[in-house]
Design a protein around this motif. Structure first.
Motif, PDB file in Angstrom:
ATOM      1  N   ARG A 261       0.845  -1.192   0.000  1.00 38.01           N
ATOM      2  CA  ARG A 261       0.000   0.000   0.000  1.00 38.01           C
ATOM      3  C   ARG A 261       0.880   1.240   0.000  1.00 38.01           C
ATOM      4  O   ARG A 261       1.763   1.374   0.840  1.00 38.01           O
TER       5      ARG A 261
ATOM      6  N   PRO B  95       0.486   5.714  -0.740  1.00 39.80           N
ATOM      7  CA  PRO B  95      -0.566   6.737  -0.801  1.00 39.80           C
ATOM      8  C   PRO B  95      -1.098   6.983  -2.209  1.00 39.80           C
ATOM      9  O   PRO B  95      -2.292   7.112  -2.403  1.00 39.80           O
ATOM     10  N   SER B  96      -0.205   7.034  -3.186  1.00 41.36           N
ATOM     11  CA  SER B  96      -0.612   7.311  -4.554  1.00 41.36           C
ATOM     12  C   SER B  96       0.463   6.773  -5.491  1.00 41.36           C
ATOM     13  O   SER B  96       1.653   6.828  -5.180  1.00 41.36           O
TER      14      SER B  96
ATOM     15  N   THR C 111       3.124   9.348  -6.323  1.00 40.06           N
ATOM     16  CA  THR C 111       4.053   9.832  -5.300  1.00 40.06           C
ATOM     17  C   THR C 111       5.478   9.476  -5.691  1.00 40.06           C
ATOM     18  O   THR C 111       5.755   8.336  -6.068  1.00 40.06           O
TER      19      THR C 111
END
Length: 94
Positions: A20, A22-23, A26
């Motif tokens: 996982r 955040p984006s 990134t």
């Protein structure tokens, strides 16, 4: 470059190991140490690696990041990829 298609491939590769971030947009320099290690492991798996050797992979990580890293390694191993961990922390080795 077909960025939407590239994002789909990356998203699938990260999801397959339980990673996982955040984006997908990134920059790696803004990710934590654990997230960076996860990306490296995912790249290895995605490009057909068969045996991964990890030398003290959790030495600089906190408790939660270590737990996530161990979970990710288990998922990679379930895919039939050999994993060798060099560590002085025996519970991590087992």
């Amino acid at each position: 470059l077909d960025e939407p298609a590239m994002e789909q491939v990356v998203e699938k590769a990260l999801a397959s190991a339980g990673t996982r971030i955040p984006s997908l947009r990134t920059n790696v320099e803004h990710l934590s140490g654990g997230q960076r290690q996860a990306i490296e492991l995912n790249r290895f798996v995605h490009f057909g690696g068969k045996l991964v050797l990890l030398d003290e992979p959790f030495a600089a990580l906190g408790v939660e990041q270590t737990r996530r890293g161990l979970d990710m390694i288990r998922q990679v191993a379930r895919q039939g990829i050999g994993v060798v961990i060099i560590t002085h922390i025996m519970p991590q080795a087992f």
